[in-house]
Design a protein around this motif. Structure first.
Motif, PDB file in Angstrom:
ATOM      1  N   UNK A   1      35.681  93.897  67.386  1.00  0.00           N
ATOM      2  CA  UNK A   1      35.950  95.092  67.009  1.00  0.00           C
ATOM      3  C   UNK A   1      36.309  96.117  65.868  1.00  0.00           C
ATOM      4  N   UNK A   2      37.050  95.278  65.370  1.00  0.00           N
ATOM      5  CA  UNK A   2      37.516  95.327  63.967  1.00  0.00           C
ATOM      6  C   UNK A   2      36.161  95.370  62.987  1.00  0.00           C
ATOM      7  N   UNK A   3      34.865  94.407  62.964  1.00  0.00           N
ATOM      8  CA  UNK A   3      33.618  93.968  62.017  1.00  0.00           C
ATOM      9  C   UNK A   3      32.840  95.231  62.458  1.00  0.00           C
ATOM     10  N   UNK A   4      32.942  95.510  63.768  1.00  0.00           N
ATOM     11  CA  UNK A   4      32.264  96.261  64.196  1.00  0.00           C
ATOM     12  C   UNK A   4      32.083  97.865  63.821  1.00  0.00           C
ATOM     13  N   UNK A   5      33.602  97.956  63.213  1.00  0.00           N
ATOM     14  CA  UNK A   5      34.021  99.532  63.619  1.00  0.00           C
ATOM     15  C   UNK A   5      33.767  99.281  61.929  1.00  0.00           C
ATOM     16  N   UNK A   6      34.206  98.659  60.490  1.00  0.00           N
ATOM     17  CA  UNK A   6      33.741  98.429  59.613  1.00  0.00           C
ATOM     18  C   UNK A   6      32.470  98.407  59.093  1.00  0.00           C
ATOM     19  N   UNK A   7      31.496  97.944  59.790  1.00  0.00           N
ATOM     20  CA  UNK A   7      29.539  98.236  60.169  1.00  0.00           C
ATOM     21  C   UNK A   7      29.233  99.888  60.195  1.00  0.00           C
ATOM     22  N   UNK A   8      30.230 100.360  61.139  1.00  0.00           N
ATOM     23  CA  UNK A   8      29.828 101.375  61.436  1.00  0.00           C
ATOM     24  C   UNK A   8      30.542 102.632  60.811  1.00  0.00           C
ATOM     25  N   UNK A   9      31.172 102.524  59.932  1.00  0.00           N
ATOM     26  CA  UNK A   9      32.045 103.287  58.729  1.00  0.00           C
ATOM     27  C   UNK A   9      31.198 102.834  57.766  1.00  0.00           C
ATOM     28  N   UNK A  10      30.338 101.717  57.839  1.00  0.00           N
ATOM     29  CA  UNK A  10      29.842 102.112  55.991  1.00  0.00           C
ATOM     30  C   UNK A  10      28.081 102.153  56.592  1.00  0.00           C
TER      31      UNK A  10
END
Length: 812
Positions: free
Chosen positions: A496-505
């Motif tokens: 979920x961390x990596x997914x959220x970072x990809x979404x934010x960027x």
């Protein structure tokens, strides 16, 4: 005393045999776990074989008493396998004999599978080709005489020779079988020749006897080698000299018919073509389909090129023949792999689940190719980029809320992974990283909330403005990198961390998690997918399940950045496989704590305890403690340090310098470059801060290192000279974390020097774009006696938020 009949209740165990005393019988047996089932026995060993349990949970007594293997990971469970070998696999490139090396390799693979307990059946070509090569010299020598004396000879047709295939088959069959017999004998495997014609399958009586013969041969651990009886069945055809083999066509359909008749678990069609292509092989944009579903892929594909020797290639004169045979077999419930048998270890690779050739399957959901997943993620990333910052933040907020609301389900899935890990005796450090608790999920959600709040204006943000000339303004703005691939091992909280970072960027993302956390990863991925639906961005993040998928996506050239999170071995493997794609990550986490002679010793004990013991499996946990040698006898500090570590159950090892100073002490460390990832640590002596820096730069991994001292000058010297992504003074190494740095979440910790270093948050997943706005300007307008460049730096704070979501006016 009269005996009583005791009823027997069987337990269904997949892929096991049970001996019974009734040959040629159908028994109705009661099974404790699946109920009554009818089982047929063979004629020799009077045994029954329980089929394999399918991935869908079925018990294996479906159509034909078989389970259809739907994915490559299940192919290793196939027990009865039909292997069709084309002439192009068996013959040399010059067509002047058999390729003995390839034949020997194929025999070794088949024999190995047979000796491992499988029932192997070969459908082999080559007899006609072998016979033609034996007859070639006579044909060439006699051709001139025949043409002279018998101009109407039926064996001559223009510049081509009409080769009688029945004669060639009769000549070549005995030699081919003799070769097989000698080669298989080297592995203790006996063979039997079975010659059939298509008519044998049309007659119910002969079909019954064929099945009985094949069953008895298999029961005797004999490999049947099957071929069409070309000596009596092959029609004459016109061939170029030494080219062509009519039996390849027949053997494709023969293999399919035979597979259905003997209830095979798998059919492998081997020729010199790689499989089913989306277009002509070699043409730009044409790619191999590793998975083929007739209901989905039937339109718009090409089936390779014609085989070099045989005409069983997938196109040309006999269009779609091999694919038609494979599709027919698939409809009978038999999975099929078409592959290039000329490649080393092709059959073994197929059986181990490697992604070679084309797997025919009826499971439409399993046919999304890695390329399709990568393309979806790339397109989804563009959709994310075009959302507003508020919309991207709403998706991340939704992920955080769903993590909390579904935490019980996630923990339950994680518990299943933990139980499997303990059963498989996975090392404790991996289990520690694998474990998810309600508290960790709550903390994870809080970090994502922070990320959602802080990253609203991260994409499209202006970093620099320059007025090049009157009416000509240049801006440098942040944009997503593109398509990310993140590979992580037993670290499900990364997902979920990596997914959220990809979404934010605004990046597309392909994820590959460790097999140890498959249940947890699936639960977390469902949370992410549900949140993405909020703004129709569900395609932006995809998850693959195999290393072959990763390799294939990398070779497509679609990935812009690869981020491995895991062991040193994983990072090295990914880096070697990257094929020029940038890799961001760290190979090891060998972190040091240097305790200076002027350190506050109470602080030192507190920091060391946290650095080593709070989470020893983390990459930012301390692995080596460096002591100034003056501390060895100062206020019993060394003894106090060891006592504190032992009270935390830390195993202590001594470096070479410390070992020389102690008569009795900890056992010597095997290496000064050890990442324990558990409650273990190395203690070593150094003479001063420069010696400590030299040690760390030599044996460290450029991750995180700290100094404990009250001397500011010494601390500055350490922080300046240390070659690490994170350098701390009087602080635990455990602070090297994206959340603790205020980044909200991290995609990993980079020890490289280009693009990003240390904990990589959302900023590290962005690059920049240059935007130039003019009023009809041309570069040729500038120069001596023309326009002049001004190059005036403009304030960036005049433009706030996403530049692509607002109107920008060019200054005059």
């Amino acid at each position: 005393m009269r005996s009583r009949a005791i009823p027997l209740i069987f337990k269904f165990v997949p892929n096991t045999r049970c001996l019974v005393g009734r040959p040629h019988s159908t028994l109705k047996l009661p099974f404790r776990n699946i109920g009554y089932r009818s089982i047929s026995t063979t004629s020799i060993r009077y045994d029954i074989q329980f089929p394999m349990v399918g991935s869908n949970g079925t018990n294996g007594f479906g159509s034909g008493g078989r389970v259809t293997l739907a994915s490559r990971s299940e192919l290793s469970g196939a027990r009865r396998i039909v292997v069709k070998v084309g002439s192009a696999v068996l013959t040399r490139e010059d067509n002047c004999g058999l390729a003995l090396g390839r034949v020997a390799s194929l025999v070794e693979q088949v024999a190995s599978l047979q000796n491992a307990g499988r029932d192997m059946i070969m459908v082999t070509s080559g007899a006609v080709a072998f016979g033609k090569q034996k007859l070639a010299q006579e044909l060439v020598m006699s051709m001139s005489m025949r043409q002279t004396l018998h101009s109407q000879d039926h064996t001559v047709h223009g510049n081509k020779v009409v080769l009688e295939p029945r004669a060639a088959a009769a000549v070549g069959q005995s030699g081919l079988m003799s070769l097989y017999e000698a080669m298989f004998a080297q592995y203790g495997v006996r063979i039997a020749q079975v010659l059939v014609t298509k008519a044998d399958f049309a007659d119910e009586y002969t079909r019954k006897h064929l099945f009985q013969t094949m069953s008895e041969l298999l029961a005797l651990n004999i490999v049947p080698i099957v071929n069409t009886n070309d000596a009596v069945a092959a029609p004459p055809q016109v061939y170029d000299a030494l080219e062509g083999d009519i039996t390849v066509n027949d053997n494709d359909s023969l293999a399919a018919l035979l597979s259905a008749e003997i209830r095979a678990d798998l059919m492998v069609l081997m020729s010199d073509v790689d499989g089913v292509f989306t277009g002509p092989p070699g043409l730009d944009g044409s790619r191999l389909l590793h998975t083929y579903c007739p209901s989905m892929n039937a339109e718009g594909v090409r089936f390779g090129t014609m085989s070099r020797v045989g005409t069983g290639g997938m196109q040309s004169k006999y269009p779609y023949l091999q694919v038609s045979a494979a599709t027919w077999a698939l409809h009978q419930g038999i999975p099929v792999v078409i592959c290039n048998g000329s490649k080393e270890g092709a059959l073994t690779s197929v059986m181990s689940g490697r992604r070679i050739g084309t797997l025919f399957t009826t499971q439409a959901m399993g046919t999304r190719s890695p390329e399709t997943l990568a393309e979806l993620a790339k397109q989804g990333g563009r959709h994310l980029e075009n959302l507003t910052g508020d919309q991207r933040s709403e998706i991340i907020d939704s992920i955080a809320d769903l993590l909390v609301s579904k935490s019980a389900d996630i923990v339950m899935a994680n518990q299943r992974d933990l139980e499997l890990a303990e059963m498989e005796k996975i090392e404790s450090a991996v289990i520690d990283r694998l474990k998810l608790t309600e508290e960790k999920i709550t903390s994870l959600a809080a970090g994502l909330k922070q990320l959602a709040q802080d990253s609203r204006n991260i994409v499209g943000r202006t970093l620099r403005r320059t007025l090049l000339a009157n009416g000509l303004e240049l801006q440098q703005v942040t944009v997503p990198i593109g398509l990310l691939m993140v590979i992580f091992e037993a670290r499900p909280d990364c997902l979920p961390q990596i997914a959220s970072l990809a979404i934010a960027s605004g990046n597309g993302l392909v994820l590959k998690g460790g097999s140890e956390a498959v249940n947890t990863n699936n639960a977390l991925m469902s949370v992410v997918s549900e949140a993405l639906l909020l703004h129709d961005a569900q395609n932006a993040i995809q998850m693959v399940t195999s290393r072959e998928d990763v390799g294939e996506i990398i070779t497509l050239g679609m990935v812009d950045l690869i981020i491995p999170r895991g062991s040193n071995q994983l990072v090295k493997q990914v880096t070697a496989q990257a094929q020029g794609v940038p890799v961001l990550g760290h190979s090891e986490g060998i972190c040091h704590v240097y305790i200076d002679t002027e350190a506050d010793l109470d602080k030192a004990l507190h920091i060391v305890k946290d650095s080593k013991c709070s989470y020893p499996a983390a990459c930012n946990a301390a692995e080596t403690i460096l002591l100034h040698r003056n501390l060895l006898g100062k206020r019993n500090f060394f003894a106090n340090l060891c006592d504190m570590l032992k009270s935390q159950r830390v195993e202590i090892f001594a470096g070479p310098t410390l070992s020389k100073e102690l008569t009795f002490g900890p056992p010597p460390a095997k290496s000064l470059r050890t990442e324990y990832s558990r409650l273990a640590v190395t203690i070593e002596l150094v003479s001063d801060v420069l010696n400590a820096v030299e040690h760390i730069n030599t044996y460290g991994s450029s991750h995180t290192d700290c100094i404990i001292t009250e001397n500011e000058k010494t601390a500055k010297e350490f922080l300046k000279r240390i070659d690490s992504a994170c350098a701390f003074h009087n602080a635990s190494t455990r602070f090297a974390d994206g959340y603790r740095f205020g980044l909200g979440a991290e995609v990993g910790i980079s020890t490289g020097r280009i693009h990003a270093r240390g904990p990589v948050g959302v900023e590290g997943l962005l690059t920049t774009k240059w935007i130039l706005r003019g009023k009809g300007d041309a570069a040729s307008d500038f120069g001596p006696e023309l326009k002049d460049y001004q190059h005036i730096n403009l304030p960036v704070d005049e433009i706030k938020g996403d530049i692509f979501k607002q109107e920008v006016h060019v200054g005059n």
